[in-house]
Motif scaffolding. Structure first.
Motif, PDB file in Angstrom:
ATOM      1  N   ALA A  10      -7.834   6.381   3.676  1.00 27.32           N
ATOM      2  CA  ALA A  10      -7.998   5.034   4.284  1.00 27.32           C
ATOM      3  C   ALA A  10      -6.882   4.415   4.656  1.00 27.32           C
ATOM      4  O   ALA A  10      -6.974   3.868   5.805  1.00 27.32           O
TER       5      ALA A  10
ATOM      6  N   ASP B 166      -6.405   6.117   8.249  1.00 29.94           N
ATOM      7  CA  ASP B 166      -7.540   6.157   9.099  1.00 29.94           C
ATOM      8  C   ASP B 166      -7.186   5.051  10.087  1.00 29.94           C
ATOM      9  O   ASP B 166      -7.496   5.049  11.065  1.00 29.94           O
ATOM     10  N   VAL B 167      -6.401   3.779   9.743  1.00 32.17           N
ATOM     11  CA  VAL B 167      -6.274   2.656  10.569  1.00 32.17           C
ATOM     12  C   VAL B 167      -5.554   3.154  11.681  1.00 32.17           C
ATOM     13  O   VAL B 167      -5.559   2.957  12.902  1.00 32.17           O
TER      14      VAL B 167
ATOM     15  N   GLU C 159      -6.232   3.575  15.673  1.00 35.00           N
ATOM     16  CA  GLU C 159      -5.608   2.954  16.769  1.00 35.00           C
ATOM     17  C   GLU C 159      -4.951   3.871  17.658  1.00 35.00           C
ATOM     18  O   GLU C 159      -4.944   3.617  19.124  1.00 35.00           O
TER      19      GLU C 159
ATOM     20  N   ILE D 293     -13.029  13.320   8.666  1.00 29.95           N
ATOM     21  CA  ILE D 293     -12.755  12.167   9.576  1.00 29.95           C
ATOM     22  C   ILE D 293     -13.072  12.631  10.855  1.00 29.95           C
ATOM     23  O   ILE D 293     -12.806  13.499  11.408  1.00 29.95           O
TER      24      ILE D 293
ATOM     25  N   LEU E 161     -12.292   6.352   3.111  1.00 30.32           N
ATOM     26  CA  LEU E 161     -12.658   5.606   4.665  1.00 30.32           C
ATOM     27  C   LEU E 161     -11.939   4.492   4.506  1.00 30.32           C
ATOM     28  O   LEU E 161     -11.848   3.642   3.505  1.00 30.32           O
TER      29      LEU E 161
ATOM     30  N   SER F 276     -10.438   1.729   7.886  1.00 27.28           N
ATOM     31  CA  SER F 276     -11.097   1.079   8.889  1.00 27.28           C
ATOM     32  C   SER F 276     -12.093   1.848   9.380  1.00 27.28           C
ATOM     33  O   SER F 276     -13.020   1.191   9.956  1.00 27.28           O
ATOM     34  N   CYS F 277     -12.379   3.062   9.016  1.00 26.82           N
ATOM     35  CA  CYS F 277     -13.618   3.972   9.559  1.00 26.82           C
ATOM     36  C   CYS F 277     -14.705   3.410   8.790  1.00 26.82           C
ATOM     37  O   CYS F 277     -14.730   2.884   8.041  1.00 26.82           O
TER      38      CYS F 277
ATOM     39  N   MET G  48     -14.807   6.542  13.714  1.00 26.07           N
ATOM     40  CA  MET G  48     -13.496   6.168  13.443  1.00 26.07           C
ATOM     41  C   MET G  48     -13.280   4.970  14.486  1.00 26.07           C
ATOM     42  O   MET G  48     -12.323   4.217  14.482  1.00 26.07           O
ATOM     43  N   LEU G  49     -14.184   5.000  15.754  1.00 25.60           N
ATOM     44  CA  LEU G  49     -13.835   4.116  16.633  1.00 25.60           C
ATOM     45  C   LEU G  49     -15.159   3.864  17.196  1.00 25.60           C
ATOM     46  O   LEU G  49     -16.143   4.097  17.131  1.00 25.60           O
TER      47      LEU G  49
ATOM     48  N   LYS H  53     -16.546  11.021  16.728  1.00 34.51           N
ATOM     49  CA  LYS H  53     -15.665  10.097  16.503  1.00 34.51           C
ATOM     50  C   LYS H  53     -16.009   8.578  16.887  1.00 34.51           C
ATOM     51  O   LYS H  53     -15.280   7.640  16.032  1.00 34.51           O
TER      52      LYS H  53
ATOM     53  N   ILE I  35      -9.448  -3.069  13.836  1.00 36.32           N
ATOM     54  CA  ILE I  35     -10.399  -2.157  14.094  1.00 36.32           C
ATOM     55  C   ILE I  35     -11.526  -2.090  13.390  1.00 36.32           C
ATOM     56  O   ILE I  35     -12.748  -1.554  13.735  1.00 36.32           O
TER      57      ILE I  35
END
Lengths: 212, 172
Positions: free
Chosen positions: A153, A156-157, A161, B20, B37, B39-40, B59-60, B74, B119
């Motif tokens: 977690a 993942d940020v 980015e 991921i 998880l 920000s995902c 992820m994004l 992703k 994000i």
């Protein structure tokens, strides 16, 4: 292709980065000594450039509990710094810093959290100073932020980015030794896209075939 | 295979792991899991008649803002349609699919608002927009906050289990 240059990094190039890490670790140890009056030995057993997707594995899997200090680096080669250590190691370091008996801390107080951020700050500044004197580049670290949670977690940020463009992180493994025990931390310098090339170039270890 | 699920239940089917920026599908009694998880966003789709489920670890928000030729799992805008397609090929019906989502946390908060990494919020918004576009109802969510989550989709029941560190376990 940037990726090609990174995947072709030679041992000599990685040694140069490890040397930067070692000098940084030496500076950080001095700073810590001045702060807490206790000798904390620090060494850098390993430097490597790894794909971002493998970062959680370096930390022992996505669900391992860790403390992460994150800060942005501005200046000539912008990027991010993430300093991650297992939660147990973080608690141990906090005990040493706060002058408490080892393993007396179970829950991090507000003050403990500040102490951890400060360690991250000292490490980041020390490494960046070393990198700066090697490369002549200017690096400006921002105020750090802290999170204690699952490794996946936290990472993942940062992966998100950077995942839009960058795919690699520069890992400088850091080992702390204090009062006969040692704890390990993982220090990641994650250059923004393009910045790693700038750093390698100024280190004089640019691979041939650089396209930009 | 014996597997103790996130909620401590023994899982009878196969355990399918989703990494991921990855996605996968399964059918009853399989359990699909993704760990850590931040920000995902974990997007679970489920067809309760066919008992087929799918899980994506997004992820994004948007593939159009990234370099081309990247992994479609992703991004919200490419992962969800791909997941739907895979489930349909396995025998699920789009008209019966419902969605449950979790994640999209803000793990670090900075005093300097210019450095805020929002994000997670953008991911959640993008996932919701894509689900609406695909006309898949969002029936439950556990999003936001500042903590990580691991999730598990049970394809026998459609149950979506969310586990956190220090914020308990939830069943959606």
């Amino acid at each position: 292709m940037k990726e090609d240059i990174i995947s072709k990094l030679t041992d000599a190039q990685l040694d140069a980065l490890k040397e930067v890490g070692n000098i940084g670790a030496g500076n950080a140890a001095t700073a810590l000594y001045q702060m807490i009056g206790k000798k904390v030995n620090m060494s850098v057993p390993k430097a490597a450039v790894i794909p971002l997707a493998e970062v959680p594995e370096v930390l022992g899997g996505p669900e391992v509990l860790v403390a992460g200090v994150f800060l942005r680096v501005l200046g000539d080669a912008p990027g991010s710094i993430l300093f991650v250590m297992p939660k147990d190691s973080a608690l141990y370091l906090v005990d040493i810093l706060m002058g408490r008996p080892v393993s007396s801390t179970q829950v991090l107080s507000e003050l403990d959290q500040s102490a951890l951020k400060e360690i991250g700050n000292i490490l980041a500044s020390s490494y960046l100073n070393a990198l700066s004197s090697f490369t002549g580049l200017t690096f400006l670290p921002t105020v750090p932020a802290l999170a204690v949670d699952m490794a996946g977690a936290i990472l993942d940020v940062i992966l998100a980015e950077l995942g839009q463009l960058g795919d690699y992180a520069l890992l400088i493994e850091t080992r702390f030794q204090a009062e006969s025990a040692h704890v390990e931390g993982h220090f990641f310098l994650i250059p923004d896209p393009g910045s790693l090339l700038v750093i390698l170039r100024t280190l004089g270890v640019d691979s041939n075939g650089a396209s930009n | 295979m014996l597997y103790l699920g996130l909620s401590g239940l023994i899982v009878m089917g196969q355990v399918i792991r989703v990494g991921i920026a990855d996605l996968n599908i399964g059918r009853s009694p399989d359990v699909i899991v993704t760990l850590g998880l931040g920000s995902c966003v974990g997007v679970a789709l489920y067809d309760k008649v066919a008992k087929i489920g799918g899980l994506a670890h997004v992820m994004l928000p948007d593939s159009k803002q990234a370099r081309s030729g990247q992994n479609p799992a992703k991004f919200a805008d490419t992962a969800i349609p791909l997941l739907i397609e895979k489930m349909e090929r396995a025998g699920a019906s789009r008209s019966r699919m419902v969605a449950k989502i979790a994640g999209g946390a803000q793990m670090f908060s900075f005093s300097d608002k210019n450095l805020q990494l929002n994000i997670g919020k953008r991911n959640v918004e993008a996932v919701k927009a894509v689900l609406a576009e695909e006309k898949i109802p969002l029936v439950a969510e556990d999003t936001g906050g500042s903590y990580g989550r691991s999730v598990e989709l049970h394809t026998d029941s459609g149950k979506f289990v969310v586990r956190t560190v220090g914020h308990g376990i939830k069943e959606l």
